[in-house]
Design an enzyme around this catalytic site. Structure first.
Site, PDB file in Angstrom:
ATOM      1  N   HIS A  32       1.059  -9.501   0.981  1.00  0.00           N
ATOM      2  CA  HIS A  32      -0.028  -9.470   1.585  1.00  0.00           C
ATOM      3  C   HIS A  32      -0.228  -8.296   2.635  1.00  0.00           C
ATOM      4  O   HIS A  32       0.940  -7.960   3.044  1.00  0.00           O
ATOM      5  CB  HIS A  32       0.065 -10.624   2.195  1.00  0.00           C
ATOM      6  CG  HIS A  32       0.006 -12.105   1.426  1.00  0.00           C
ATOM      7  ND1 HIS A  32       0.378 -13.094   1.733  1.00  0.00           N
ATOM      8  CD2 HIS A  32      -0.289 -12.191  -0.059  1.00  0.00           C
ATOM      9  CE1 HIS A  32       0.388 -14.139   0.695  1.00  0.00           C
ATOM     10  NE2 HIS A  32      -0.048 -13.422  -0.359  1.00  0.00           N
ATOM     11  N   TYR A  59       7.292 -14.759  12.066  1.00  0.00           N
ATOM     12  CA  TYR A  59       6.414 -13.385  12.332  1.00  0.00           C
ATOM     13  C   TYR A  59       6.036 -13.344  13.680  1.00  0.00           C
ATOM     14  O   TYR A  59       5.325 -14.546  14.238  1.00  0.00           O
ATOM     15  CB  TYR A  59       5.015 -13.673  11.345  1.00  0.00           C
ATOM     16  CG  TYR A  59       5.493 -14.007   9.764  1.00  0.00           C
ATOM     17  CD1 TYR A  59       5.505 -15.072   9.330  1.00  0.00           C
ATOM     18  CD2 TYR A  59       5.589 -12.641   8.999  1.00  0.00           C
ATOM     19  CE1 TYR A  59       5.542 -15.198   7.764  1.00  0.00           C
ATOM     20  CE2 TYR A  59       5.482 -13.024   7.619  1.00  0.00           C
ATOM     21  CZ  TYR A  59       5.588 -14.033   6.960  1.00  0.00           C
ATOM     22  OH  TYR A  59       5.786 -14.262   5.823  1.00  0.00           O
TER      23      TYR A  59
HETATM   24  C1  LIG Z   1      -0.558 -15.923   7.463  1.00  0.00           C
HETATM   25  C2  LIG Z   1      -1.359 -17.468   8.153  1.00  0.00           C
HETATM   26  C3  LIG Z   1      -1.679 -18.622   7.331  1.00  0.00           C
HETATM   27  N1  LIG Z   1      -2.484 -19.684   8.129  1.00  0.00           N
HETATM   28  C4  LIG Z   1      -2.581 -20.712   7.662  1.00  0.00           C
HETATM   29  C5  LIG Z   1      -3.596 -20.562   6.219  1.00  0.00           C
HETATM   30  C6  LIG Z   1      -3.201 -21.632   5.239  1.00  0.00           C
HETATM   31  O1  LIG Z   1      -3.646 -22.998   5.604  1.00  0.00           O
HETATM   32  C7  LIG Z   1      -1.782 -21.609   5.467  1.00  0.00           C
HETATM   33  C8  LIG Z   1      -0.691 -20.905   4.571  1.00  0.00           C
HETATM   34  O2  LIG Z   1      -1.388 -19.649   4.181  1.00  0.00           O
HETATM   35  P1  LIG Z   1      -1.067 -18.515   3.325  1.00  0.00           P
HETATM   36  O3  LIG Z   1      -0.912 -19.472   1.996  1.00  0.00           O
HETATM   37  O4  LIG Z   1      -1.978 -17.401   3.401  1.00  0.00           O
HETATM   38  O5  LIG Z   1       0.492 -18.270   3.636  1.00  0.00           O
HETATM   39  P2  LIG Z   1       1.493 -17.084   3.125  1.00  0.00           P
HETATM   40  O6  LIG Z   1       1.119 -17.088   1.552  1.00  0.00           O
HETATM   41  O7  LIG Z   1       2.996 -17.559   3.723  1.00  0.00           O
HETATM   42  O8  LIG Z   1       0.997 -15.704   3.859  1.00  0.00           O
HETATM   43  C9  LIG Z   1       1.790 -15.078   4.444  1.00  0.00           C
HETATM   44  O9  LIG Z   1       2.659 -14.560   3.740  1.00  0.00           O
HETATM   45  C10 LIG Z   1       3.049 -12.944   3.623  1.00  0.00           C
HETATM   46  C11 LIG Z   1       4.301 -12.619   2.981  1.00  0.00           C
HETATM   47  C12 LIG Z   1       2.821 -12.358   4.829  1.00  0.00           C
HETATM   48  O10 LIG Z   1       3.530 -11.459   5.208  1.00  0.00           O
HETATM   49  C13 LIG Z   1       1.718 -12.838   5.755  1.00  0.00           C
HETATM   50  O11 LIG Z   1       2.208 -13.238   7.109  1.00  0.00           O
HETATM   51  C14 LIG Z   1       0.977 -13.978   5.312  1.00  0.00           C
HETATM   52  O12 LIG Z   1      -0.134 -13.554   4.459  1.00  0.00           O
HETATM   53  O13 LIG Z   1      -1.405 -21.335   6.790  1.00  0.00           O
HETATM   54  C15 LIG Z   1      -2.607 -19.508   9.379  1.00  0.00           C
HETATM   55  O14 LIG Z   1      -2.949 -20.218  10.018  1.00  0.00           O
HETATM   56  N2  LIG Z   1      -2.328 -18.434  10.308  1.00  0.00           N
HETATM   57  C16 LIG Z   1      -1.634 -17.431   9.532  1.00  0.00           C
HETATM   58  O15 LIG Z   1      -1.424 -16.246  10.067  1.00  0.00           O
END
Ligand SMILES: Cc1cn([C@H]2C[C@H](O)[C@@H](COP(=O)(O)OP(=O)(O)O[C@H]3O[C@H](C)C(=O)[C@H](O)[C@H]3O)O2)c(=O)[nH]c1=O
Length: 177
Positions: A62, A132
């Site tokens: 991402h 993070y």
């Molecule tokens: C990234 C993020 C997500 N969220 C919420 C949104 C969703 O309801 C839930 C999971 O989000 P997401 O599926 O995007 O999480 P990851 O797939 O772990 O995303 C992260 O994974 C990769 C490896 C990264 O480096 C980034 O920090 C980020 O993109 O947390 C938030 O409230 N704040 C945030 O900063």
């Protein structure tokens, strides 16, 4: 605290000493003076934790689209992960190159990723927790992604993912430029 260069420009491996005693240990996890001394302008404004139940959980790759790009400091605070930085800056000498490091609660190392560098990780243990620190607040509308096995990058992961979100599984092939 020491910032060591990696093969990707402006991607730094951040190492710190753990001061151990009979109770356990204590280490610095961010230091404005150490980062400034290394010429790195990074001031966190938001911190997040990613908890991962199973080994071989893969999150990423991402990045945040400009003008919402983010610098992030990534650390594993429980278990072990294979952490991957992927340079998507067309002007960078490292464009489309990747760099992987093992981050763990034990080694206490962290990876600093600049804007334009995508991030992903594969957990190597059950119960891996990733912390993070970001220098801008989260903007969901700016979220972008690329597939872990996209042939454009040839990333060598420690293992194929056993747990991955549908979104991360289905990112389209990377389009240059
Ligand atoms: C990234 C993020 C997500 N969220 C919420 C949104 C969703 O309801 C839930 C999971 O989000 P997401 O599926 O995007 O999480 P990851 O797939 O772990 O995303 C992260 O994974 C990769 C490896 C990264 O480096 C980034 O920090 C980020 O993109 O947390 C938030 O409230 N704040 C945030 O900063």
């Amino acid at each position: 605290m020491r910032l060591a260069p990696t093969p990707l420009p402006d991607v730094w491996l951040v190492e710190s000493q753990s001061h151990e005693d009979a109770r356990g240990g204590f280490r610095r996890s961010w230091c404005a003076a150490s980062f400034a001394a290394a010429g790195v302008d990074f001031t966190p404004v938001q911190a997040s934790l990613s908890t991962n139940t199973a080994p071989h959980t893969l999150r990423g790759l991402h990045w945040q689209a400009e003008p919402k790009g983010e610098q992030k400091l990534v650390r594993c605070v429980a278990g072990r992960i294979q952490d991957v930085a992927l340079d998507l800056r067309p002007e960078s000498p490292g464009y489309l190159r990747w760099h992987a490091v093992e981050l763990s609660a034990e080694n206490g190392a962290a990876l600093l990723l600049p804007r334009g560098v995508a991030h992903g990780f594969l957990t190597l243990t059950p119960g891996a927790v990733v912390e993070y620190l970001m220098d801008v607040p989260h903007s969901p509308e700016a979220a972008r992604g690329a597939r872990w096995d996209d042939p454009a990058f040839g990333i060598r992961w420690a293992a194929p993912p056993s747990v991955i979100s549908g979104r991360d599984r289905d990112w389209p092939d990377f389009v240059h430029g």
